[in-house]
Design an enzyme around this catalytic site. Structure first.
Site, mmCIF file in Angstrom:
data_model
loop_
_atom_site.group_PDB
_atom_site.id
_atom_site.type_symbol
_atom_site.label_atom_id
_atom_site.label_comp_id
_atom_site.label_asym_id
_atom_site.label_seq_id
_atom_site.Cartn_x
_atom_site.Cartn_y
_atom_site.Cartn_z
ATOM 1 N N LEU A 1 -4.998 5.456 16.167
ATOM 2 C CA LEU A 1 -5.694 6.467 15.369
ATOM 3 C C LEU A 1 -4.694 7.352 14.631
ATOM 4 C CD1 LEU A 1 -8.706 7.412 17.718
ATOM 5 C CD2 LEU A 1 -8.618 5.727 15.875
ATOM 6 N N THR B 1 0.516 -10.137 4.407
ATOM 7 C CA THR B 1 0.131 -9.740 3.057
ATOM 8 C C THR B 1 0.817 -10.612 2.013
ATOM 9 O OG1 THR B 1 0.480 -7.971 1.429
ATOM 10 C CG2 THR B 1 1.932 -7.952 3.316
ATOM 11 N N ASP B 2 0.198 -10.730 0.833
ATOM 12 C CA ASP B 2 0.862 -11.482 -0.250
ATOM 13 C C ASP B 2 2.101 -10.751 -0.746
ATOM 14 O OD1 ASP B 2 -0.382 -9.392 -1.632
ATOM 15 O OD2 ASP B 2 -1.265 -10.660 -3.191
ATOM 16 N N GLU B 3 2.265 -9.471 -0.337
ATOM 17 C CA GLU B 3 3.424 -8.708 -0.826
ATOM 18 C C GLU B 3 4.741 -9.234 -0.265
ATOM 19 O OE1 GLU B 3 2.960 -4.555 -1.341
ATOM 20 O OE2 GLU B 3 0.781 -4.675 -1.311
ATOM 21 N N TYR C 1 7.659 -1.423 2.775
ATOM 22 C CA TYR C 1 6.454 -1.936 3.455
ATOM 23 C C TYR C 1 6.504 -3.460 3.536
ATOM 24 C CZ TYR C 1 1.682 -3.815 3.629
ATOM 25 O OH TYR C 1 0.569 -4.563 3.936
ATOM 26 N N LYS D 1 6.746 -6.090 6.773
ATOM 27 C CA LYS D 1 5.761 -7.144 7.052
ATOM 28 C C LYS D 1 6.443 -8.516 7.076
ATOM 29 C CE LYS D 1 1.788 -6.753 7.355
ATOM 30 N NZ LYS D 1 0.903 -6.458 8.527
ATOM 31 N N ASN E 1 -7.107 -6.046 -0.756
ATOM 32 C CA ASN E 1 -8.506 -5.944 -0.325
ATOM 33 C C ASN E 1 -9.153 -4.717 -0.977
ATOM 34 O OD1 ASN E 1 -9.290 -7.323 2.835
ATOM 35 N ND2 ASN E 1 -7.444 -7.830 1.721
ATOM 36 N N ARG F 1 -2.608 -7.661 -10.065
ATOM 37 C CA ARG F 1 -2.971 -7.821 -8.651
ATOM 38 C C ARG F 1 -4.181 -8.766 -8.555
ATOM 39 N NH1 ARG F 1 1.226 -5.810 -8.431
ATOM 40 N NH2 ARG F 1 1.999 -4.038 -7.227
HETATM 41 P P1 NAD Z 1 -5.158 0.677 7.402
HETATM 42 O O1 NAD Z 1 -3.943 1.480 7.031
HETATM 43 O O2 NAD Z 1 -6.468 1.024 6.819
HETATM 44 O O3 NAD Z 1 -5.342 0.678 9.005
HETATM 45 C C1 NAD Z 1 -4.283 0.512 9.890
HETATM 46 C C2 NAD Z 1 -4.812 0.763 11.291
HETATM 47 O O4 NAD Z 1 -3.724 0.549 12.216
HETATM 48 C C3 NAD Z 1 -5.310 2.178 11.537
HETATM 49 O O5 NAD Z 1 -6.524 2.151 12.251
HETATM 50 C C4 NAD Z 1 -4.206 2.822 12.342
HETATM 51 O O6 NAD Z 1 -4.657 3.869 13.186
HETATM 52 C C5 NAD Z 1 -3.685 1.639 13.136
HETATM 53 N N1 NAD Z 1 -2.298 1.800 13.585
HETATM 54 C C6 NAD Z 1 -1.227 2.190 12.843
HETATM 55 N N2 NAD Z 1 -0.124 2.267 13.601
HETATM 56 C C7 NAD Z 1 -0.491 1.907 14.859
HETATM 57 C C8 NAD Z 1 0.208 1.775 16.088
HETATM 58 N N3 NAD Z 1 1.524 2.043 16.174
HETATM 59 N N4 NAD Z 1 -0.467 1.374 17.185
HETATM 60 C C9 NAD Z 1 -1.795 1.090 17.123
HETATM 61 N N5 NAD Z 1 -2.513 1.215 15.975
HETATM 62 C C10 NAD Z 1 -1.871 1.614 14.848
HETATM 63 O O7 NAD Z 1 -4.762 -0.826 7.077
HETATM 64 P P2 NAD Z 1 -5.629 -1.971 6.405
HETATM 65 O O8 NAD Z 1 -5.649 -1.769 4.942
HETATM 66 O O9 NAD Z 1 -6.904 -2.110 7.147
HETATM 67 O O10 NAD Z 1 -4.679 -3.223 6.690
HETATM 68 C C11 NAD Z 1 -4.772 -3.930 7.931
HETATM 69 C C12 NAD Z 1 -3.725 -5.010 7.970
HETATM 70 O O11 NAD Z 1 -3.883 -5.870 6.845
HETATM 71 C C13 NAD Z 1 -2.290 -4.489 7.903
HETATM 72 O O12 NAD Z 1 -1.495 -5.270 8.761
HETATM 73 C C14 NAD Z 1 -1.891 -4.706 6.449
HETATM 74 O O13 NAD Z 1 -0.487 -4.912 6.330
HETATM 75 C C15 NAD Z 1 -2.663 -5.973 6.117
HETATM 76 N N6 NAD Z 1 -3.046 -6.134 4.709
HETATM 77 C C16 NAD Z 1 -3.729 -5.163 4.051
HETATM 78 C C17 NAD Z 1 -4.113 -5.365 2.726
HETATM 79 C C18 NAD Z 1 -4.909 -4.339 1.989
HETATM 80 O O14 NAD Z 1 -5.198 -4.539 0.792
HETATM 81 N N7 NAD Z 1 -5.352 -3.241 2.590
HETATM 82 C C19 NAD Z 1 -3.763 -6.557 2.084
HETATM 83 C C20 NAD Z 1 -3.049 -7.528 2.788
HETATM 84 C C21 NAD Z 1 -2.707 -7.315 4.109
HETATM 85 P P1 TYD Z 2 -2.189 -0.036 -4.009
HETATM 86 O O1 TYD Z 2 -3.665 0.139 -3.858
HETATM 87 O O2 TYD Z 2 -1.276 1.021 -3.476
HETATM 88 O O3 TYD Z 2 -1.832 -1.461 -3.402
HETATM 89 P P2 TYD Z 2 -0.446 -2.315 -3.465
HETATM 90 O O4 TYD Z 2 0.652 -1.436 -3.921
HETATM 91 O O5 TYD Z 2 -0.319 -2.711 -2.048
HETATM 92 O O6 TYD Z 2 -0.725 -3.448 -4.399
HETATM 93 O O7 TYD Z 2 -1.867 -0.203 -5.543
HETATM 94 C C1 TYD Z 2 -2.458 -1.235 -6.330
HETATM 95 C C2 TYD Z 2 -1.824 -1.183 -7.695
HETATM 96 O O8 TYD Z 2 -2.208 0.041 -8.334
HETATM 97 C C3 TYD Z 2 -0.301 -1.163 -7.666
HETATM 98 O O9 TYD Z 2 0.180 -1.872 -8.802
HETATM 99 C C4 TYD Z 2 0.043 0.311 -7.790
HETATM 100 C C5 TYD Z 2 -1.071 0.844 -8.672
HETATM 101 N N1 TYD Z 2 -1.481 2.252 -8.431
HETATM 102 C C6 TYD Z 2 -1.670 3.108 -9.523
HETATM 103 O O10 TYD Z 2 -1.443 2.724 -10.699
HETATM 104 N N2 TYD Z 2 -2.093 4.383 -9.273
HETATM 105 C C7 TYD Z 2 -2.332 4.848 -8.004
HETATM 106 O O11 TYD Z 2 -2.699 6.040 -7.826
HETATM 107 C C8 TYD Z 2 -2.151 3.952 -6.902
HETATM 108 C C9 TYD Z 2 -2.395 4.412 -5.478
HETATM 109 C C10 TYD Z 2 -1.729 2.652 -7.169
#
Ligand code: NAD
Ligand code: TYD
Length: 336
Positions: free
Chosen positions: A33, A122-124, A147, A151, A177, A211
């Site tokens: 959390l 992640t694709d990153e 980041y 990963k 996502n 993206r």
């Molecule tokens: P988020 O930041 O919304 O949630 C992360 C969760 O992990 C939170 O509930 C946080 O409390 C918990 N957490 C953080 N550190 C912790 C720790 N030390 N111990 C236990 N819990 C911990 O993340 P998300 O967007 O839901 O992403 C989830 C996963 O998917 C991540 O591994 C992220 O790298 C990967 N991912 C996300 C996206 C995206 O677009 N959001 C895309 C590709 C991959």
């Molecule tokens: P983000 O949602 O942070 O995801 P990621 O960096 O993991 O792809 O950002 C998506 C794209 O949008 C990225 O190219 C950065 C850009 N961005 C903005 O232009 N303005 C913003 O305020 C944010 C948060 C991101």
């Protein structure tokens, strides 16, 4: 299935848990959390007898081992620090949670004899793609941000655990996502919430970064399929199949909410900003029959409606009230 999920109070993990409970699985949600963990995301399952929450840190092996039941069917590892901009400000938490935390999870999963270990990546990790280049499962890993570097390191530990200890691991790499319950720091929830309040929307640099967007419900359906039918030791890419520039995305968003393009405000670019992601997900389609169901425009419209209907959720994120449950129940003071 009996699942041990980390990071289930976050954006993607909470969708995965809602889907898993609906499908009849049992879930232990292990989550620290952090600011990104929001129990408001789990209200619909909180009282289900097949769901339980353990508040804890994945870096603490003893706490994870105590919470993880022996021989669960799978560990599904979402917990991470997930925001690129925060990793640029300070990478320390990213190394701790994403790298050390993943290694701890692998060790505990092995000792507790978990059936499978699904690692959410992640694709990153692939970094920038050239024009016409696609990021495939076998492409080199060339992360650009702290980041993405954390990963990538995590993925290497997953691979090493499979090779050295025979742990049954699977890695998924998902593109960006979007959907309900995403914390308003990432592009889409931030832009939606600012647009609805007639506030400026920050565009990093020229806004021409590309993206691929996948709806979180589609992503979680793919994760569940991989968990059930994926091959041990494999990596699967998951995407939306609709790559767009940030400006194209934001223009569509403003058109749907009926707000002027003048809300778009150019700000300084993100250092090291990846120009183009292009995840190739032919393998999961070919081998497991998955493909995204939601077109971006339909998913974005539905997401905007969700943020309009859930202004209270956004408000609680912004004013910090979403943490009140944590503070009363789990902070040292709350524990009495
Ligand atoms: P988020 O930041 O919304 O949630 C992360 C969760 O992990 C939170 O509930 C946080 O409390 C918990 N957490 C953080 N550190 C912790 C720790 N030390 N111990 C236990 N819990 C911990 O993340 P998300 O967007 O839901 O992403 C989830 C996963 O998917 C991540 O591994 C992220 O790298 C990967 N991912 C996300 C996206 C995206 O677009 N959001 C895309 C590709 C991959
Ligand atoms: P983000 O949602 O942070 O995801 P990621 O960096 O993991 O792809 O950002 C998506 C794209 O949008 C990225 O190219 C950065 C850009 N961005 C903005 O232009 N303005 C913003 O305020 C944010 C948060 C991101």
């Amino acid at each position: 299935m009996k699942l041990f999920v980390t990071g289930g109070a976050g954006f993607i993990g909470s969708e995965f848990i809602r889907q898993s409970i609906a499908a009849g699985d049992s879930v232990v949600n292990f989550d620290k959390l952090t600011y990104a963990g929001n129990l408001d995301n789990l209200v619909s399952v909180a009282d289900n007898p097949r769901y339980s929450l353990v508040v804890g840190d994945i870096c603490k092996a003893a706490d994870v081992a105590e919470a993880m039941p022996e021989k669960c069917d799978a560990v599904v590892h979402f917990a991470a620090e997930s925001h690129v901009d925060r990793s640029i400000l300070s990478a320390e938490e990213f190394v701790l949670t994403n790298v050390l935390g993943t290694q701890v999870m692998l060790d505990v999963a092995r000792h507790r004899k978990a059936g499978r270990f699904l690692h959410i990546s992640t694709d990153e990790v692939g970094g920038d793609m050239e024009e016409d280049e696609w990021f495939r499962e076998e492409s080199p890993l060339e992360p650009s941000s702290p980041y993405a570097a954390s990963k990538t390191a995590a993925e290497h530990f997953v691979r090493a655990a499979a090779r050295t200890f025979g742990l049954e691991t699977i890695v998924t790499r998902t593109s960006n996502n979007y959907g309900p319950f995403q914390f308003p720091e990432k592009l889409l929830p931030l832009a939606i919430s600012n647009a609805l309040e007639d506030r400026p929307i920050p565009v990093y640099g020229d806004g021409l970064q590309i993206r691929d967007w996948v709806h979180v419900a589609d992503n979680c359906k793919a994760l569940r399929l991989v968990l059930e039918k994926g091959f041990a030791g494999d990596t699967y890419h998951i995407g939306g199949g609709d790559p767009m520039t940030n400006l194209e995305v934001l223009h569509m968003l403003l058109r749907i909410v009926g707000k002027p393009l003048s809300l778009l405000t150019t700000v300084k670019d993100r250092p090291g900003h990846d120009r183009r992601y292009a995840v190739h997900f032919g393998k999961i389609t070919r081998e497991l029959g998955w493909r995204p169901e939601t077109t971006f425009e339909a998913g974005l419209t539905q997401t905007i409606e969700w943020y309009q209907d859930n202004a209270h959720w956004v408000e609680r994120c912004k004013n910090g009230d979403y943490r009140s449950y944590y503070e009363t129940q789990y902070s040292p003071a709350g524990r009495g």
